[in-house]
Design a protein around this motif. Structure first.
Motif, PDB file in Angstrom:
ATOM      1  N   GLU A 179      -8.558   4.418  -9.888  1.00 20.25           N
ATOM      2  CA  GLU A 179      -8.043   3.151 -10.410  1.00 20.25           C
ATOM      3  C   GLU A 179      -7.238   3.372 -11.686  1.00 20.25           C
ATOM      4  O   GLU A 179      -6.195   2.755 -11.890  1.00 20.25           O
ATOM      5  CB  GLU A 179      -9.201   2.188 -10.676  1.00 20.25           C
ATOM      6  CG  GLU A 179      -8.746   0.822 -11.148  1.00 20.25           C
ATOM      7  CD  GLU A 179      -9.877  -0.161 -11.334  1.00 20.25           C
ATOM      8  OE1 GLU A 179      -9.610  -1.299 -11.755  1.00 20.25           O
ATOM      9  OE2 GLU A 179     -11.045   0.199 -11.054  1.00 20.25           O
ATOM     10  N   SER A 232     -13.288   4.335  -9.131  1.00 17.44           N
ATOM     11  CA  SER A 232     -12.802   3.113  -9.768  1.00 17.44           C
ATOM     12  C   SER A 232     -13.169   3.130 -11.248  1.00 17.44           C
ATOM     13  O   SER A 232     -13.667   4.133 -11.760  1.00 17.44           O
ATOM     14  CB  SER A 232     -13.355   1.872  -9.047  1.00 17.44           C
ATOM     15  OG  SER A 232     -14.759   1.906  -9.036  1.00 17.44           O
ATOM     16  N   PRO A 266     -16.936   2.328  -6.233  1.00 26.28           N
ATOM     17  CA  PRO A 266     -15.676   1.973  -5.558  1.00 26.28           C
ATOM     18  C   PRO A 266     -15.926   1.065  -4.355  1.00 26.28           C
ATOM     19  O   PRO A 266     -16.888   1.263  -3.604  1.00 26.28           O
ATOM     20  CB  PRO A 266     -15.120   3.325  -5.102  1.00 26.28           C
ATOM     21  CG  PRO A 266     -15.795   4.340  -5.944  1.00 26.28           C
ATOM     22  CD  PRO A 266     -17.149   3.785  -6.270  1.00 26.28           C
ATOM     23  N   ASP A 305     -14.687  -3.725  -6.915  1.00 26.98           N
ATOM     24  CA  ASP A 305     -13.773  -2.751  -7.522  1.00 26.98           C
ATOM     25  C   ASP A 305     -12.823  -2.251  -6.441  1.00 26.98           C
ATOM     26  O   ASP A 305     -13.152  -2.320  -5.249  1.00 26.98           O
ATOM     27  CB  ASP A 305     -14.555  -1.566  -8.109  1.00 26.98           C
ATOM     28  CG  ASP A 305     -14.705  -1.639  -9.628  1.00 26.98           C
ATOM     29  OD1 ASP A 305     -13.821  -2.241 -10.272  1.00 26.98           O
ATOM     30  OD2 ASP A 305     -15.676  -1.103 -10.169  1.00 26.98           O
ATOM     31  N   GLY A 324     -10.724   0.155  -3.826  1.00 22.21           N
ATOM     32  CA  GLY A 324     -11.140   1.257  -2.961  1.00 22.21           C
ATOM     33  C   GLY A 324     -11.354   0.843  -1.520  1.00 22.21           C
ATOM     34  O   GLY A 324     -11.257   1.653  -0.602  1.00 22.21           O
TER      35      GLY A 324
END
Length: 232
Positions: free
Chosen positions: A37, A88, A93, A97, A99
């Motif tokens: 991220e 993330s 993830p 968040d 992903g």
């Protein structure tokens, strides 16, 4: 050759590496490609785990790039049978968040997807809340518009009462106090509200009280990472 994707959790507070299992580093060192991220914080995170790790040995890709281009790059790595890590900004993830889109592509390609254990603020808050952990729902962010927000809170209370479920939601840290004010003004007095702030951090506070009880408190949540849970 089948690609392997490791979903690599990170800390919720960078002053608490103890919440991370040691086997994360072993998985990271198997990876040749990282989709992250935020590359700057991900690089710092890896160095915190192991100072000797050679950061530039990995191929780096930012998850926040244009979605279609990113997916094409990811699919190319899948087709090449690479071992890929997804990281993330905080927590896990794909759970509140980024992903999920990459994991969906990996599943479609028949790749091996390996979720690794790490701190999830949503689950940690639920565990500590004393609210119903058998039936719960995560809503994400409530509307910014105050009228829509009030409506959403009423709907969450009704859903909680109808299903005997815990309703979980979040807010951008700098708008926490506005959300709390709306909850305390428009929530039912007997609705139970858990405020879980700074989970795993030095200032961690996880408290469950009725709306009526919270109204008697002075609670400042400005710029603190918070999970809200309610049960009617």
């Amino acid at each position: 050759m089948t690609a392997t994707i490791y979903l690599i959790p990170t800390y919720l507070h960078e002053d608490n590496l103890e919440s991370l299992p040691a086997y994360l580093l072993e998985a990271i060192e198997k990876c040749t490609v990282l989709f992250v991220e935020n590359e700057r914080t991900a690089r710092r995170y890896l160095k915190q785990l192991r100072k000797e790790i050679v950061i530039d040995d990995f191929e780096w890709y930012g998850i926040q790039k244009a979605e279609e281009n990113l997916l094409q790059q990811f699919k190319q790595k899948l087709a090449a049978g690479k071992t890929i890590g997804i990281i993330s900004e905080a927590g896990c993830p794909g759970v509140a968040d980024p992903g999920q889109l990459l994991v969906a592509a990996a599943q479609e390609a028949g790749a091996k997807v390996v979720p690794l254990v790490g701190p999830s603020s949503i689950l940690l808050a639920l565990m500590a809340s004393g609210l119903n952990g058998q039936q719960f729902s995560f809503t994400g962010y409530l509307p910014i518009d105050n009228g829509q927000r009030i409506k959403a809170i009423k709907e969450l209370e009704n859903e909680s009462q109808r299903k005997n479920s815990t309703q979980i939601f979040i807010e951008t840290p700098y708008r926490n106090n506005q959300l709390l004010e709306t909850l305390l003004k428009h929530g039912h007095p007997q609705t139970k509200l858990c405020i879980a702030a700074d989970i795993t951090g030095n200032q961690e506070s996880i408290q469950t009280k009725t709306i009526q009880q919270w109204q008697k408190e002075h609670t400042d949540l400005h710029k603190r990472p918070v999970i809200f849970l309610l049960k009617r």
